[in-house]
Scaffold this motif. Structure first.
Motif, PDB file in Angstrom:
ATOM      1  N   ARG A  45      -0.098  -5.619 -12.371  1.00  0.00           N
ATOM      2  CA  ARG A  45      -1.438  -5.059 -12.585  1.00  0.00           C
ATOM      3  C   ARG A  45      -1.561  -3.668 -11.979  1.00  0.00           C
ATOM      4  O   ARG A  45      -2.237  -2.795 -12.551  1.00  0.00           O
ATOM      5  CB  ARG A  45      -2.485  -6.017 -12.020  1.00  0.00           C
ATOM      6  N   THR A  46      -0.905  -3.426 -10.857  1.00  0.00           N
ATOM      7  CA  THR A  46      -0.920  -2.085 -10.265  1.00  0.00           C
ATOM      8  C   THR A  46      -0.201  -1.091 -11.168  1.00  0.00           C
ATOM      9  O   THR A  46      -0.657   0.047 -11.343  1.00  0.00           O
ATOM     10  CB  THR A  46      -0.264  -2.112  -8.872  1.00  0.00           C
ATOM     11  N   LEU A  47       0.917  -1.504 -11.757  1.00  0.00           N
ATOM     12  CA  LEU A  47       1.629  -0.621 -12.683  1.00  0.00           C
ATOM     13  C   LEU A  47       0.728  -0.205 -13.841  1.00  0.00           C
ATOM     14  O   LEU A  47       0.662   0.979 -14.212  1.00  0.00           O
ATOM     15  CB  LEU A  47       2.878  -1.305 -13.224  1.00  0.00           C
ATOM     16  N   VAL A  48       0.047  -1.171 -14.426  1.00  0.00           N
ATOM     17  CA  VAL A  48      -0.824  -0.871 -15.563  1.00  0.00           C
ATOM     18  C   VAL A  48      -1.983   0.025 -15.124  1.00  0.00           C
ATOM     19  O   VAL A  48      -2.380   0.953 -15.835  1.00  0.00           O
ATOM     20  CB  VAL A  48      -1.339  -2.168 -16.207  1.00  0.00           C
ATOM     21  N   ASP A  49      -2.507  -0.235 -13.943  1.00  0.00           N
ATOM     22  CA  ASP A  49      -3.601   0.579 -13.419  1.00  0.00           C
ATOM     23  C   ASP A  49      -3.172   2.022 -13.208  1.00  0.00           C
ATOM     24  O   ASP A  49      -3.914   2.955 -13.532  1.00  0.00           O
ATOM     25  CB  ASP A  49      -4.099  -0.028 -12.107  1.00  0.00           C
ATOM     26  N   LEU A  50      -1.963   2.244 -12.677  1.00  0.00           N
ATOM     27  CA  LEU A  50      -1.509   3.585 -12.344  1.00  0.00           C
ATOM     28  C   LEU A  50      -0.963   4.348 -13.551  1.00  0.00           C
ATOM     29  O   LEU A  50      -1.205   5.554 -13.692  1.00  0.00           O
ATOM     30  CB  LEU A  50      -0.426   3.519 -11.258  1.00  0.00           C
ATOM     31  N   PHE A  51      -0.210   3.667 -14.392  1.00  0.00           N
ATOM     32  CA  PHE A  51       0.489   4.336 -15.487  1.00  0.00           C
ATOM     33  C   PHE A  51      -0.226   4.182 -16.831  1.00  0.00           C
ATOM     34  O   PHE A  51       0.010   4.981 -17.736  1.00  0.00           O
ATOM     35  CB  PHE A  51       1.909   3.779 -15.634  1.00  0.00           C
ATOM     36  N   GLY A  52      -1.065   3.154 -16.970  1.00  0.00           N
ATOM     37  CA  GLY A  52      -1.601   2.803 -18.274  1.00  0.00           C
ATOM     38  C   GLY A  52      -0.586   1.978 -19.031  1.00  0.00           C
ATOM     39  O   GLY A  52       0.636   2.160 -18.868  1.00  0.00           O
ATOM     40  N   ALA A  53      -1.070   1.069 -19.859  1.00  0.00           N
ATOM     41  CA  ALA A  53      -0.159   0.184 -20.585  1.00  0.00           C
ATOM     42  C   ALA A  53       0.781   0.943 -21.511  1.00  0.00           C
ATOM     43  O   ALA A  53       1.861   0.447 -21.854  1.00  0.00           O
ATOM     44  CB  ALA A  53      -0.957  -0.847 -21.386  1.00  0.00           C
TER      45      ALA A  53
ATOM     46  N   GLU B 284       0.829  -1.203   0.000  1.00  0.00           N
ATOM     47  CA  GLU B 284       0.000   0.000   0.000  1.00  0.00           C
ATOM     48  C   GLU B 284       0.865   1.255   0.000  1.00  0.00           C
ATOM     49  O   GLU B 284       0.571   2.230  -0.701  1.00  0.00           O
ATOM     50  CB  GLU B 284      -0.931  -0.001   1.213  1.00  0.00           C
ATOM     51  N   LEU B 285       1.948   1.257   0.769  1.00  0.00           N
ATOM     52  CA  LEU B 285       2.868   2.392   0.764  1.00  0.00           C
ATOM     53  C   LEU B 285       3.538   2.525  -0.599  1.00  0.00           C
ATOM     54  O   LEU B 285       3.705   3.636  -1.124  1.00  0.00           O
ATOM     55  CB  LEU B 285       3.919   2.213   1.859  1.00  0.00           C
ATOM     56  N   TRP B 286       3.960   1.395  -1.168  1.00  0.00           N
ATOM     57  CA  TRP B 286       4.555   1.402  -2.518  1.00  0.00           C
ATOM     58  C   TRP B 286       3.572   1.967  -3.530  1.00  0.00           C
ATOM     59  O   TRP B 286       3.939   2.831  -4.343  1.00  0.00           O
ATOM     60  CB  TRP B 286       4.957  -0.021  -2.895  1.00  0.00           C
ATOM     61  N   ARG B 287       2.326   1.520  -3.474  1.00  0.00           N
ATOM     62  CA  ARG B 287       1.335   1.993  -4.433  1.00  0.00           C
ATOM     63  C   ARG B 287       1.132   3.506  -4.314  1.00  0.00           C
ATOM     64  O   ARG B 287       1.029   4.210  -5.329  1.00  0.00           O
ATOM     65  CB  ARG B 287       0.005   1.268  -4.223  1.00  0.00           C
ATOM     66  N   GLY B 288       1.083   4.029  -3.094  1.00  0.00           N
ATOM     67  CA  GLY B 288       0.906   5.467  -2.920  1.00  0.00           C
ATOM     68  C   GLY B 288       2.037   6.267  -3.538  1.00  0.00           C
ATOM     69  O   GLY B 288       1.805   7.276  -4.217  1.00  0.00           O
TER      70      GLY B 288
END
Length: 305
Positions: free
Chosen positions: A241-249, A202-206
């Protein structure tokens, strides 16, 4: 779901010959702190024929060579070596070169690196803080004025910057991205999410979300191995999946980090695992992940066969 079966551009890999080239950390008897632990197994020749054999049936059509901690006294020597491999083997197709941005010779080194047609980016790991607890007590080189003066020279050469730093330093990277909006930052190894417990993720995602909000950044889904654990889609899927969600493919790119990640996985099964992870994405997103993003960001003319 339809699994990707097209061409692949590996956005992060290495070649080396420790018996003939100056890699201090790969020398016999040398052991540095390493996030995967014992790395003796990779102190060996690794060239395009080894890499292609390891890739097995996967259609890797191009790759990005990332600097290998070659002797810092000769950064242009490594670039000449990698460019020679490209002539002999057809790989790599772009180079992320070594450049120490806070050194007195930075202007000359960047000019020399930019003179090589394959060089697209440079990397200089910015160092501390080495843990989340140290944030606020010390800063990375990204906040150092001398280092930033060297960084400012990248724009004039049309060079990108490959950033390798843990996620807890990304607020400094956000400042860097905003202060130099014309320079693309490519974050290596997904921001190094080494701990996979829910609180750490969660900290990484933020931190990653704040970084992803900058328009001039991209990220590599690379270097995801875990010490003592086999590489598996179940382990690494949530990160990708988090990378794609945050940055877009269109801002995420596949990277093998081979041969380093051979300490955690064989290459062909790893690529197969990535294909499994991104299979729920649409065809255009899978194409972006495996070739389109890296081709655009690094400016590589890779075939689409």
């Amino acid at each position: 779901m339809s699994r990707y079966d097209g061409p692949i551009l590996d956005a992060h890999q290495h070649f080396w010959e420790p018996d003939r080239n100056p890699h201090p950390w790969l020398a016999p008897g040398v052991r540095i702190p390493f996030r995967y632990g014992d790395y003796e197994a990779i102190k060996r020749r690794y060239l395009p024929d080894d890499y292609r054999r390891d890739a097995g049936p996967h259609d890797i059509v191009a790759s990005v060579y990332v600097e290998t901690e070659w002797n810092p006294g000769d950064p242009l020597g490594e670039t000449a070596y990698a460019a020679g491999l490209a002539v002999e083997w057809g790989l790599p197709n772009a180079i992320v070169a070594q450049a120490w941005l806070d050194r007195d010779d930075v202007a000359a080194v960047l000019a020399g690196q930019a003179a090589c047609p394959l060089v697209r980016s440079v990397r200089h790991k910015p160092g501390e803080p080495g843990s989340p607890d140290e944030v606020g007590r010390c800063r990375t080189l990204m906040s150092d004025e001398r280092w930033r003066a060297g960084y400012a020279l990248l724009r004039g050469h049309g060079l990108r910057f490959d950033l390798q730093t843990p996620w807890w330093n990304l607020d400094e990277a956000v400042d860097l991205a905003l202060d130099f909006p014309d320079t693309t930052i490519i974050l290596n190894h997904a921001g190094l999410p080494s701990r996979r417990d829910p609180d750490s993720l969660e900290l990484w995602r933020g931190a990653m979300a704040r970084f992803a909000a900058c328009p001039n950044v991209a990220v590599k889904a690379s270097g995801l191995g875990q010490p003592g654990q086999a590489w598996a889609p179940e382990l690494n899927g949530p990160v990708v999946r988090t990378l794609v969600d945050l940055f877009g493919a269109d801002r995420v790119m596949f990277g093998s980090n081979f041969p380093v990640d051979s300490l955690c996985a064989d290459l062909a099964p790893m690529i197969d695992g990535f294909k499994t992870i991104v299979a729920p994405l649409g065809p255009s997103e899978q194409e972006a992940f495996f070739i389109g993003t890296a081709r655009r960001v690094y400016g590589i003319a890779a075939p689409e066969r």
